[in-house]
Each structure stands twice: as C-alpha cells, then as structure tokens.
Design an enzyme around this catalytic site. Sequence first.
Site, mmCIF file in Angstrom:
data_model
loop_
_atom_site.group_PDB
_atom_site.id
_atom_site.type_symbol
_atom_site.label_atom_id
_atom_site.label_comp_id
_atom_site.label_asym_id
_atom_site.label_seq_id
_atom_site.Cartn_x
_atom_site.Cartn_y
_atom_site.Cartn_z
ATOM 1 C CD GLU A 189 -2.853 -1.226 0.077
ATOM 2 O OE1 GLU A 189 -2.977 0.065 -0.666
ATOM 3 O OE2 GLU A 189 -4.070 -1.551 -0.361
ATOM 4 N NE ARG B 295 -3.535 3.112 -0.615
ATOM 5 C CZ ARG B 295 -5.178 2.833 -0.681
ATOM 6 N NH1 ARG B 295 -5.663 4.311 0.273
ATOM 7 N NH2 ARG B 295 -5.647 1.531 -0.288
ATOM 8 C CG ASP C 173 -5.429 -7.592 -8.027
ATOM 9 O OD1 ASP C 173 -5.144 -7.175 -7.925
ATOM 10 O OD2 ASP C 173 -6.439 -7.114 -7.647
ATOM 11 C CD GLU D 125 -9.930 -1.681 -8.778
ATOM 12 O OE1 GLU D 125 -10.878 -1.244 -8.887
ATOM 13 O OE2 GLU D 125 -9.029 -1.785 -8.167
HETATM 14 C C1 DMJ Z 1 -6.451 0.434 -5.232
HETATM 15 O O1 DMJ Z 1 -5.419 0.756 -4.029
HETATM 16 C C2 DMJ Z 1 -5.305 -0.278 -6.307
HETATM 17 O O2 DMJ Z 1 -5.982 0.370 -7.756
HETATM 18 C C3 DMJ Z 1 -5.240 -1.344 -6.465
HETATM 19 O O3 DMJ Z 1 -4.338 -2.181 -7.142
HETATM 20 C C4 DMJ Z 1 -6.092 -2.821 -6.186
HETATM 21 N N1 DMJ Z 1 -7.406 -2.068 -5.013
HETATM 22 C C5 DMJ Z 1 -7.238 -0.488 -4.616
HETATM 23 C C6 DMJ Z 1 -8.300 0.673 -5.424
HETATM 24 O O4 DMJ Z 1 -9.359 -0.463 -5.641
#
Ligand code: DMJ
Length: 451
Positions: free
Chosen positions: A115, A119, A242, A358
């Site tokens: 995270e 970010r 993912d 997404e």
């Molecule tokens: C974000 O922090 C990023 O897109 C991550 O890949 C998946 N989760 C969140 C958004 O849903």
Amino acid sequence: MNKLHLLLPAVVLFLLFGCTNTEPAQSSKEQLAELVKAEFVHTWEGYKAHAWGYDDLKPISNSGHTWYDTTLVMTPVDAFDTMLLMGLDEQAEEAKELIFERLSFDHDMMVQVFEINIRLLGGLLSAYQMDGDERFLELAEDLGNRLLPAFDSPTGLPYIQVNLATGETAMPVNNPAEIGTLMLEFGTLSKLTGNPEFYDKAKNATLVLFNKRSEIGLVGTMINVETGEWENTESHISGRIDSYYEYLLKSWMLFEDEDFLTMWEASFPPVNQYLLDRVESGTWYGYADMYTGERTRTNYGALDAFMGGLLVLADSIDLAREIQESNFKMWQMEGVEPEAIDYKTMEILSPGYVLRPENIESAFYLYRETGEQQYLDMGETMFKSLVEYSKTESGYAELSDVRTKEKNDAMQSFFLAETLKYAYLLFAEEDILSLDEYVFNTEAHPLTKTW
Ligand code: DMJ
C-alpha cells in the site's frame, strides 16, 4: 467551508442530468469533465477543512483518519498528480506545501509495503516526473531505502510489513499482488536515482514468484516468503493476485526489459485457459485450483473489473469488450457495483462499495481504444451514481451495502488518485495524457520513461 462551493456542483448536476442515474446518459464530454473536476474540488475542500494533514478524510463525521500512529499524508500525495492533470494549480500548491511540511518517513512503525509503495512511492515518483521538484524524488528515495529490508527473506520475496525506522519485518505469508506490484515504482526509482538495487530486488522477487507457478502456469493466493511454499492454492484475478498480472505487462511496457515480456507471455494464456468463464450471464473470470485448473468458485467483483483495461493494453480488444459488458452489468445490478458476486447465480456475496475505480478505469481504456460512445455512457452512468449515492457534505463515502445505499464513514485516498482521475481522463481531451507515453501504476500514478 465555503457553502457556495458545496452547492455549485449540485446545481450544475441538477441542470445537466435532472438528478437520477436512471436517465439517459447524454451530457457532453466537456461538461462531464468539468463536473468530475468540481467533485474533486468539493472533496479536496472537505479534506482541507476537516482532515488537513491526516491520511484520509472521514466524510460523514467530518474528521481525519490516519492508518498508523503517525500520518503519512496519504491523500495529498495520492491526489497530487490528479490535480496537475485537472489543471488545479492552486490545489496542487496547497498539497505540495503540506507534503513538504509534514511528510516524513522517519517513524518507528510497521507499514504495509504494497500500500505504501503504490500510493506513496508511486505518488511521489509521478509527482516528481510531472512537477520537477527535486524534493519529491528525495522523499521517494528515502522511502524506497526504508522499504528495501522487506526483501530480506530467505527467498528474496518481500514480507507484507516492514518497520520504516528499524527495517524489522513481519507477516511472512504474502500474496502475488503484494509481491508482484512493486516493480514499476522500484524500477522507476532506480532509473531516476541511478541506484540499481531497487530495480534488482523488485525484479528478483517477481522472477522468484513467477518460478513458483504451477505446471499449468497458474499462481495461488498465498505464499510463504520464508519457505517458498504456497499456503493457499486457489488461483484467480481478484484481490491478492490482480495487479501481479498488471505489473508483468506494464513493467515490459515501461522498462522494455524482455524478461517481463517472457513472464507475461507465459502467465497470461493460462489465465484465459483456466479462469475465463463464459456463462449465460456473460463473460467473467472465476477461481480455479492452481495445480489442476478445476473451477473452485464462480466469484467476480469490483477489483476484478480492472481486467477490461489490462486486456486493452494486451491488445485483446474483443475480450476486453466482453469483460466490460459484464463489468457494467455488475454495476447495474443495484445502481452501484458490489464488492463481490457469484456470476452464475448473480447473487451478491459482499455488498459493500468502497469507491473503487476499476470499472471506470476499464471504461476509460476501452474508450481510448475504440472511441465508442457506449464507454462514455458507461462512465457517465457510473459517475452519476457516485454523485447520487456517495456524496456527502465534505466528500464521498463508501457504501456499506449497495442495496440500501447506506454510507460508511470512510473515503480511501484512491478515490482522488484513481476513481475521479479515470473518470476525468475518460471525458477530458486525450492530449492531457497520452497512453503512448505514460504507464499508470496500479494506483493510477502516471509514470513515463524520462531516462
Ligand atoms: C487501489 O489501491 C489499487 O487500484 C489496487 O490495485 C487495488 N485496490 C485499490 C482500488 O480498488
């Protein structure tokens, strides 16, 4: 709080849409881009008034929230490049001042590597590339150095957590997404600082993980970074896996390092062979055992919706169209998408919506690729439902249940970093950001080859 500021977007929305999200999507792109921008400004004003310096805004109690003991100023870092793309120079200056005044990584606290990487490291790197202020790169390099001890495991796969001050690590049972979603940021940091260690450690972790794939080419959900053993062997494209796939392809695109192309080309066909599922309700990706390929679940959700966009980048446009049709169907089930559904029964399995990007992100990629009105319409419908159901006096709130539209007092920073950015880019002029030049990290921070 400036009341006029709060009211204006609502008045414009009313004039344009006449208020509900069930009406035909017909506004002009330009108007929509302005509306998205107005909602961004509304939310930034809320953050300024109620959560200044905190990581996140709590949009119902009008207060601030930090993830750890000390703030890492997450919302401003995550939102900064969206401000630049939207031409919000005043807001960008405010965010920049706050970041340089308050952001320090010299704290004795455990953080989640993934995270913080997507970010903060991603945000600081794109801020540096777009704005040019060297202090962004200094912060990024300091953060990168503090995250590096995460790779000190017997396998070279990173731990989930690292202490920013001591380098202590914790949580050895990691997953492909958190292991394989470091490369774009660590690689860019190496390219910009000239220190190859970041690139090499992140790439090595990706290679080690890739080599743990099963004979049929799939990865599982959880792997122990100390033993290298899989602890959960279910394969899917949802959360925990993912963005591993996303970064295989995007790392090739950004760094032109053939090893990533090789890994992508070996990894993606099995995903389509074993996980892709065409059923009566549409085309989806389900869950399967990584060793046998046998279907274990018919689950899909808000996170999986990223695949439409990735398929566009992979040049599988027809499949991207099919997936986006299903993504939008999922959104329309309750007027906002739930976190998870069973696509065979179309039953909701997890009813929350945490302002995820997404679905809009995939509509953006498909619109850029095809230029078709249907993707603009999807984006418009999704954006309008957000305004209708999630907007609060100070920002936007998660929904704890998309059926009742009950709100939750939380707004993740990715709402400003991603959700509103992709909505804006969908409606705005293409020359604001060319996909030939930029690759988005998984938090929608645009990175480009300046080296
Ligand atoms: C974000 O922090 C990023 O897109 C991550 O890949 C998946 N989760 C969140 C958004 O849903």
